[in-house]
Write an enzyme that holds these catalytic residues in place. Structure first.
Site, short mmCIF file in Angstrom:
data_model
loop_
_atom_site.label_atom_id
_atom_site.label_comp_id
_atom_site.label_asym_id
_atom_site.label_seq_id
_atom_site.Cartn_x
_atom_site.Cartn_y
_atom_site.Cartn_z
N ARG A 11 -0.09 60.41 28.45
CA ARG A 11 1.17 60.82 27.84
C ARG A 11 0.91 61.38 26.44
O ARG A 11 -0.16 61.20 25.88
CB ARG A 11 2.16 59.66 27.81
CG ARG A 11 1.67 58.47 27.04
CD ARG A 11 2.61 57.25 27.16
NE ARG A 11 3.97 57.61 27.47
CZ ARG A 11 4.79 56.85 28.23
NH1 ARG A 11 4.35 55.71 28.73
NH2 ARG A 11 6.00 57.21 28.45
N LYS A 68 11.75 54.09 22.01
CA LYS A 68 13.20 53.94 22.07
C LYS A 68 13.69 52.75 21.25
O LYS A 68 14.72 52.82 20.59
CB LYS A 68 13.63 53.74 23.53
CG LYS A 68 13.63 55.03 24.32
CD LYS A 68 13.91 54.77 25.78
CE LYS A 68 13.74 56.06 26.56
NZ LYS A 68 13.38 55.85 27.96
N GLU A 120 14.07 57.69 34.06
CA GLU A 120 15.10 56.66 34.23
C GLU A 120 16.19 57.01 33.22
O GLU A 120 15.89 57.25 32.04
CB GLU A 120 14.55 55.27 33.92
CG GLU A 120 15.62 54.20 34.11
CD GLU A 120 15.16 52.79 33.74
OE1 GLU A 120 14.20 52.64 32.98
OE2 GLU A 120 15.81 51.85 34.22
#
Length: 566
Positions: free
Chosen positions: A279, A289, A53
């Site tokens: 991950r 983030k 994204e």
RNA sequence: UGGGGAUUAGCCAAGUCGGUAAGGCAGCGGACUUUGACUCCGUCAUUCACAGGUUCGAGUCCUGUAUCCCCAGCCA
């Protein structure tokens, strides 16, 4: 027992020799694809995609996904798309789509197709109409809060929405009016009609479309209804002909919905399959983030490409190569267990890769003056120094040598501790690429601080002369007084450190700026972005060539390998 | 609490007809060296979360237990 072990070892060696290649086991994703190839499920096609994204910068965790997806493409001679999963206009921006492309290219991958989820909004709308006509989707007028209440929780089954049984005609009409912009944000949604009692909360009539009157970075104001990830993603994959849709573990619970969407729309013969993997998590760094943004905003970090960050742009600025990242990711492997990889692993591959590529150069970050008392005053000579002893093709450079040089303050100890074999009174060491020097006298100021060392050198020991008369145990880096660059050096260490309670905290020493560092002249001839290996532990990476007051700024990346402990 | 995953050394991670625990990182010991780097050599799981069971034999099969992660966005 021991015999068995040895025999086993011999057998393995024999096998390896016979094959001539080292055996490398296949990860579980490769094995799934192997099976699909064998059963001819997709007619021999393998097609993956990397679907970020565009709402932030890529970090090393993304690099894992990139390497896996593009790696499979290469291995199976398939295809891999770069697709921007831009179904939420309020979070996305063109700035990120550009940065992402740059990072993927930098890693060395070329996508087969470049797409935007938003390219398919038209198709997605049509497929939603199919679902409505099949009675598999309905427009729901419940508020967000009511929807949550109706959904139930882990132990309580959900309740059907009062709007669940609307007629196909009414749903079609309402959905079209949603699209036309007749309703404000949040007033209605399109929902899948599945099972409000499903133990999997994702299957309790999930929202497919929401109303959002926001400018989209790609489609502008064309749409005011946007598909949700769970509805959009399988369609994006199917439209692009993706065969294996690889994503992270947290989407495992969504797989039934992924399959449901594709099945109910029913226009694809062999729909893609979703496969989940763990991950990448690493010690000593920050990937979130949210926290990165906070540290950038309060000035702790110098942007998203701060060298302490494991963003791809940060790693790049720090001097880490794409090759090192790819090797690291390959070695770390792919599995389904949540794990935290020690950052030492990355450091290892950085060292490994830069070892042959980076020129060696000398720098002294905490200078201690050394006067070579038996060297003629006013004389300077040029010495030849290879740029990389392990890679002679890199050639050599000339370095000046004179009566006054500087060595690293920590390379001298007035009272040496055990196993310290660098410079101390009476001891002889080699100045790298130059001569043996012996320390005769320590000069101090009134306060007792060491201000300079008086040494003598032995001309016979000149580097390259073939002198074998005697040996020294230490070799020092140095810089000549005669010609050098004064610089500010930034020392970077791990961003995170362990606090008293064991929690990660921002390491207050993660960035240390040192002025009055001395670099050999060769640094001045380098290009921006050059990396140098230097001293015993780390790599030098030029950050910027900005020269104010003739001061050049360099980064020194520390802690790549600590090798001398007290 | 319902559901979905995971569990092999300090950290990753192989192990796929059950046949007696790969590899990498880190560590340790040593050799070598004009960077204490690099390189080289040696070492590093009688044991696979735990407990039972099946079997001549189980990390692999069966049963039960424990721990960790994910899901209750109109985020992705």
């Amino acid at each position: 027992m021991k015999m068995t072990k040895e025999n086993k070892h011999l057998d393995d060696a024999t096998v390896d020799n016979a094959n001539g290649t080292e055996f490398r086991s296949r990860n579980f994703i490769q094995q799934i694809i192997d099976e699909d190839m064998k059963s001819d499920k997709y007619g021999g096609r393998v097609h993956t995609r990397f679907p970020p994204e565009p709402n932030g910068y890529l970090h090393i965790g993304h690099a894992k996904a990139i390497c896996i997806n593009f790696g499979i493409k290469e291995e199976f001679s398939g295809k891999c798309n770069l697709r921007f999963d831009d179904t939420n206009p309020v979070k996305e921006d063109t700035e990120y789509v550009e940065a992402i492309q740059e990072d993927v290219k930098w890693l060395g991958f070329q996508w087969d197709g470049l797409f935007y989820a938003s390219d398919y909004f038209g198709k997605m709308y049509e497929y939603a109409q199919i679902l409505i006509r099949k009675g598999k989707a309905y427009v729901c007028d419940l508020t967000a809060e009511e929807t949550r209440e109706y959904r139930g929780d882990f132990t309580t089954p959900g309740k059907n929405s009062p709007y669940r049984e609307r007629s196909v005609e009414e749903n079609l009409d309402l959905f079209e009016r949603m699209k036309k912009g007749e309703f404000p944000d949040g007033e209605r949604v399109l929902r899948a009609k599945i099972d409000m009692e499903s133990p999997n909360l994702n299957m309790r009539d999930p929202v497919l479309y929401r109303i959002s009157h926001n400018e989209h970075h790609n489609t502008g104001a064309e749409w005011c209804i946007y598909p949700m990830y769970d509805y959009a993603h399988p369609i994006e994959d199917a439209i692009e002909g993706v065969t294996h849709s690889l994503c992270s573990l947290e989407f495992e619970n969504h797989r039934p919905l992924y399959d449901w969407v594709l099945n109910e729309i029913g226009v694809w013969e062999t729909p893609p399959q979703q496969i989940e993997f763990a991950r990448l998590n690493m010690t000593n760094t920050l990937m979130s983030k949210r926290y990165i943004r906070a540290l950038v905003e309060d000035g702790t970090l110098d942007g998203w490409n701060d060298p302490r960050l494991h963003t791809l742009s940060g790693l790049r600025r720090r001097g880490v190569t794409a090759e090192a990242i790819k090797n690291f990711i390959e070695e770390v492997g792919v599995s389904k267990s949540n794990s935290v990889v020690d950052s030492e692993n990355l450091d290892h591959f950085v060292r490994e890769d830069l070892k042959m590529k980076a020129p060696r150069a000398m720098a002294v970050i905490d200078p201690l003056k050394v006067v070579i008392t038996n060297y003629p005053e006013g004389q300077t000579e040029m010495l030849e120094a290879e740029l990389n002893p392990e890679n002679p093709e890199m050639g050599s450079r000339q370095i000046p040598f004179g009566r006054v040089v500087y060595v690293e303050r920590e390379d001298f100890m007035e009272e040496p501790v055990k196993k310290f074999f660098r410079l101390f009174p009476g001891n002889e060491v080699r100045l790298r690429h130059a001569y043996f020097i012996k320390c005769n006298e320590v000069i101090k100021d009134e306060a007792g601080n060491i201000t300079e060392l008086h040494c003598t050198y032995d001309p016979e020991t000149k580097s390259g002369s073939g002198f074998t008369g005697r040996k020294v145990k230490g070799t020092l880096h140095w810089v000549a007084e005669a010609d050098h660059i004064n610089a500010e050096v930034r020392l970077y260490d791990h961003l995170l450190a362990e606090g008293e309670d064991g929690e990660d905290i921002v390491n207050p020493n993660s960035l240390v700026k040192l002025e009055n560092c001395k670099l050999e002249p060769y640094f001045g001839s380098s290009e921006k972005g050059d990396k140098f290996q230097f001293l015993r532990h780390g790599f030098f990476c030029e950050d910027s060539k900005v020269s104010t007051d003739e001061m050049k700024v360099f980064n020194r990346i520390v802690s790549l390998k600590s090798s001398w402990k007290k």
